[in-house]
Design a protein around this motif. Structure first.
Motif, PDB file in Angstrom:
ATOM      1  N   ALA A  27      -7.277  11.525 -22.424  1.00 14.92           N
ATOM      2  CA  ALA A  27      -8.197  11.043 -23.455  1.00 14.92           C
ATOM      3  C   ALA A  27      -9.117   9.980 -22.887  1.00 14.92           C
ATOM      4  CB  ALA A  27      -7.434  10.466 -24.648  1.00 14.92           C
ATOM      5  N   PHE A  28     -10.421  10.167 -23.075  1.00 11.37           N
ATOM      6  CA  PHE A  28     -11.384   9.103 -22.798  1.00 11.37           C
ATOM      7  C   PHE A  28     -11.281   8.044 -23.899  1.00 11.37           C
ATOM      8  CE2 PHE A  28     -13.818  11.971 -19.966  1.00 11.37           C
ATOM      9  CZ  PHE A  28     -14.168  11.074 -18.967  1.00 11.37           C
ATOM     10  N   ASP A  29     -11.699   6.823 -23.557  1.00 13.09           N
ATOM     11  CA  ASP A  29     -11.823   5.763 -24.550  1.00 13.09           C
ATOM     12  C   ASP A  29     -13.279   5.596 -24.943  1.00 13.09           C
ATOM     13  OD1 ASP A  29     -13.152   4.423 -22.506  1.00 13.09           O
ATOM     14  OD2 ASP A  29     -11.832   2.686 -22.493  1.00 13.09           O
ATOM     15  N   PHE A  30     -13.561   4.633 -25.801  1.00 19.33           N
ATOM     16  CA  PHE A  30     -14.928   4.198 -26.049  1.00 19.33           C
ATOM     17  C   PHE A  30     -14.932   2.682 -26.133  1.00 19.33           C
ATOM     18  CE2 PHE A  30     -13.168   5.382 -30.237  1.00 19.33           C
ATOM     19  CZ  PHE A  30     -13.262   4.185 -30.918  1.00 19.33           C
ATOM     20  N   VAL A  31     -15.980   2.078 -25.587  1.00 17.08           N
ATOM     21  CA  VAL A  31     -16.180   0.635 -25.670  1.00 17.08           C
ATOM     22  C   VAL A  31     -17.594   0.389 -26.155  1.00 17.08           C
ATOM     23  CG1 VAL A  31     -14.500   0.076 -23.873  1.00 17.08           C
ATOM     24  CG2 VAL A  31     -16.876   0.481 -23.231  1.00 17.08           C
ATOM     25  N   ASN A  32     -17.800  -0.775 -26.708  1.00 19.07           N
ATOM     26  CA  ASN A  32     -19.089  -1.143 -27.267  1.00 19.07           C
ATOM     27  C   ASN A  32     -19.495  -2.473 -26.625  1.00 19.07           C
ATOM     28  OD1 ASN A  32     -21.341  -1.529 -28.807  1.00 19.07           O
ATOM     29  ND2 ASN A  32     -20.254  -1.841 -30.736  1.00 19.07           N
ATOM     30  N   ASP A  33     -20.295  -2.401 -25.560  1.00 23.47           N
ATOM     31  CA  ASP A  33     -20.636  -3.604 -24.810  1.00 23.47           C
ATOM     32  C   ASP A  33     -22.138  -3.655 -24.560  1.00 23.47           C
ATOM     33  OD1 ASP A  33     -21.047  -1.711 -22.830  1.00 23.47           O
ATOM     34  OD2 ASP A  33     -19.256  -2.233 -21.682  1.00 23.47           O
ATOM     35  N   SER A  34     -22.551  -4.417 -23.550  1.00 22.90           N
ATOM     36  CA  SER A  34     -23.980  -4.589 -23.288  1.00 22.90           C
ATOM     37  C   SER A  34     -24.660  -3.291 -22.876  1.00 22.90           C
ATOM     38  CB  SER A  34     -24.195  -5.658 -22.212  1.00 22.90           C
ATOM     39  OG  SER A  34     -23.544  -5.300 -21.004  1.00 22.90           O
ATOM     40  N   TYR A  35     -23.886  -2.294 -22.487  1.00 20.31           N
ATOM     41  CA  TYR A  35     -24.453  -0.988 -22.159  1.00 20.31           C
ATOM     42  C   TYR A  35     -24.560  -0.086 -23.383  1.00 20.31           C
ATOM     43  CZ  TYR A  35     -23.715  -1.991 -17.171  1.00 20.31           C
ATOM     44  OH  TYR A  35     -23.759  -2.523 -15.916  1.00 20.31           O
ATOM     45  N   GLY A  36     -24.137  -0.576 -24.552  1.00 20.38           N
ATOM     46  CA  GLY A  36     -24.075   0.261 -25.733  1.00 20.38           C
ATOM     47  C   GLY A  36     -22.704   0.912 -25.836  1.00 20.38           C
TER      48      GLY A  36
END
Length: 534
Positions: free
Chosen positions: A197-206
């Motif tokens: 499973a991939f994750d998701f993050v919400n940072d300066s890259y979107g």
């Protein structure tokens, strides 16, 4: 073999006109890049150059955006209609032949077939990142491999001016010859990967995927890999528990089906603490997470829903030999039934809405594409069935041999769990290689729980531009307009504020559906000594 093709997205020059959009789909952005020429003079005041301003058109389309649209005032907002399609691919792992098929979900055409490892790899689990790339977990030998989705931006590893990559089922390259295979990660002998499973993050890259998790069934471990390099970041031991399937959900939680003890395991991916709960009704095989954060499992003759907020299970009797399942983002759960076909269950009431008999058997994997078409994979028939959710009519497409494919094959399951997000790209053309990009100006509104982010990259040719990573420039509400574009680019790599082309990527993210940030206007300022002004 396929020649490398790179397309500019919405290019706007110093003169009038847009050169065109990328017809091949949204180009993913790698994390790493370098400046065009470190021998350039240090950036500084340019007395011979008068600044030029270019207003970037906010004109999203299939080739330059995903998840965004224009409102009636022409402003850029998130598209909550479900019609925006980031990419139209399904990845089917062909276990018996050690390959994975990349199939266009609109046409059904197989666009590429890739070996996933040395002989005997036995691929089964797939997971698709926010940017569309796939990671395949191989049971045979124990390994994981990442394959880039867009041939136009695959690396030319041998530097011969072309990208050697598959163009379809009759064009499968030898192992280690396909240049769209980005990395390969072997694990210890006996590890037996059975979850991914991939994750998701919400940072300066979107919004992006920064890690991919692999569940090692044979050694009772959850392994975190860097999504860009495949390097091992962390190994989490879960003694006595056997990860068979997994899905990433809200709050940074990784949800894992433990097939040895028939439990649902929750891993906090920030602290690496974990706990377990018994799976309701022992409905245990498939696993997914819906847009509300509920965890769904299926197996035997039932489907189960776990609500983390109340820690309660609900179950429903349906089918007879259930396997994988998927949430369509429209209120329904679709379940693969081995020798029958597919069942549809209402995600709220859990009522059985439809039973879809398909002319094949051995159904294991279940998926939903970004056009909300339903996919069921027949292992014994070596076919992928596409189902129209409104009419329940179906059509089959050939895959590779014996596709025991399981988990998220399109990326929609990850996107369902992720916060609403969208992207838009546009490329500005300067007056030549000596163009220096100075400032980014924007006008935007960010309601509480929303943000917009801007990234940029430069190059002198389309190929050079596409090969580079984006550099974070600004993020509202933490930053205010204008942003020092030149300083941000130079901080990444000396000389990178220069270039004939500047590509801007705008990201819009919200914490909940129905609330969108708004981008009203974006302008870039540049300086060029050859702009005709003496």
């Amino acid at each position: 073999m396929r020649r490398k093709v790179v397309v500019l997205l919405g290019v706007l020059g110093c003169g009038p006109g847009i050169m065109g959009d990328d017809p091949g789909g949204l180009l993913p952005s790698p994390d790493a890049g370098s400046g065009p020429d470190a021998s350039r003079p240090n950036p500084g005041p340019r007395a011979d150059a008068a600044p030029t301003s270019n207003t970037i058109p906010l004109d999203p389309g299939p080739g330059n955006s995903s998840g965004v649209k224009r409102d009636p005032q022409g402003r850029l907002i998130l598209d909550s209609s479900g019609t925006a399609v980031p990419f139209s691919l399904i990845w089917v792992a062909n276990s018996a032949e050690g390959t994975v098929s990349k199939i266009d979900t609109v046409t059904g055409k197989e666009l590429g077939r890739y070996r996933t490892g040395p002989a005997g790899s036995d691929p089964s689990r797939t997971t698709v990142a926010i940017d569309g790339d796939v990671v395949v977990a191989n049971r045979g030998g124990g390994s994981a491999v990442r394959i880039h989705a867009n041939p136009a931006t695959c690396p030319d590893k041998n530097g011969n001016g072309t990208v050697e990559t598959s163009s379809g089922p009759a064009d499968v390259l030898p192992w280690e010859s396909d240049e769209c295979v980005l990395w390969f990660r072997p694990f210890a002998h006996g590890s037996l990967p059975r979850a991914a499973a991939f994750d998701f993050v919400n940072d300066s890259y979107g919004l992006r995927s920064s890690s991919v998790w692999i569940g090692l069934w044979g050694t009772n471990k959850l392994v975190r890999l860097d999504a860009q390099t495949g390097e091992i970041v962390k190994e989490v031991s879960i003694p006595g528990h056997c990860p068979y399937g997994m899905a990433f959900g809200q709050g940074g939680n990784l949800w894992v089906f433990d097939s040895c003890r028939i439990k649902l395991l929750r891993l906090d991916t920030a602290s690496y603490a974990w706990d377990t709960t018994d799976i309701g009704g022992r409905c245990a095989y498939g696993i997914t997470v819906d847009s509300k954060g509920n965890v769904w499992t299926s197996g035997g003759n039932c489907v189960a829903r776990y609500e983390p907020g109340t820690k309660t299970w609900s179950t429903k009797t349906v089918g007879s030999s259930n396997r994988g399942l998927a949430y369509d983002g429209k209120g329904s759960i679709w379940i693969a039934d081995t020798q029958f076909g597919v069942h549809r269950v209402d995600a709220t009431s859990m009522a059985v809405l439809a039973d879809v008999r398909l002319n094949a058997g051995g159904f294991v994997g279940m998926a939903v594409d970004f056009n909300r078409k339903i996919w069921a994979i027949s292992q014994s028939g070596s076919k992928a069935f596409r189902i129209e959710p409104d009419t329940l009519a179906s059509q089959s497409f050939a895959t590779g041999h014996y596709p025991y494919t399981y988990s998220d094959m399109t990326g929609l399951q990850l996107q369902n769990a992720a916060p609403p997000a969208g992207r838009y790209k546009s490329t500005v053309e300067g007056c030549g290689p000596e163009t220096q990009w100075l400032e980014l100006h924007w006008k935007a509104t960010t309601a509480p729980g929303t943000h917009v982010a801007f990234q940029a990259r430069t190059g002198n040719t389309a190929e050079e531009l596409a090969a580079k990573g984006f550099v974070p420039i600004a993020r509202q509400p933490s930053d205010v307009s204008p942003a020092d574009l030149r300083a941000a680019l130079e901080a990444k790599a000396p000389g990178s504020s220069f270039g004939r082309l500047l590509e801007i990527e705008m990201s819009l993210v919200s914490e909940k559906a129905g609330v969108s940030p708004i981008i009203e206007e974006v302008t870039v300022r540049s300086s060029c000594k050859n702009n005709g002004i003496e």
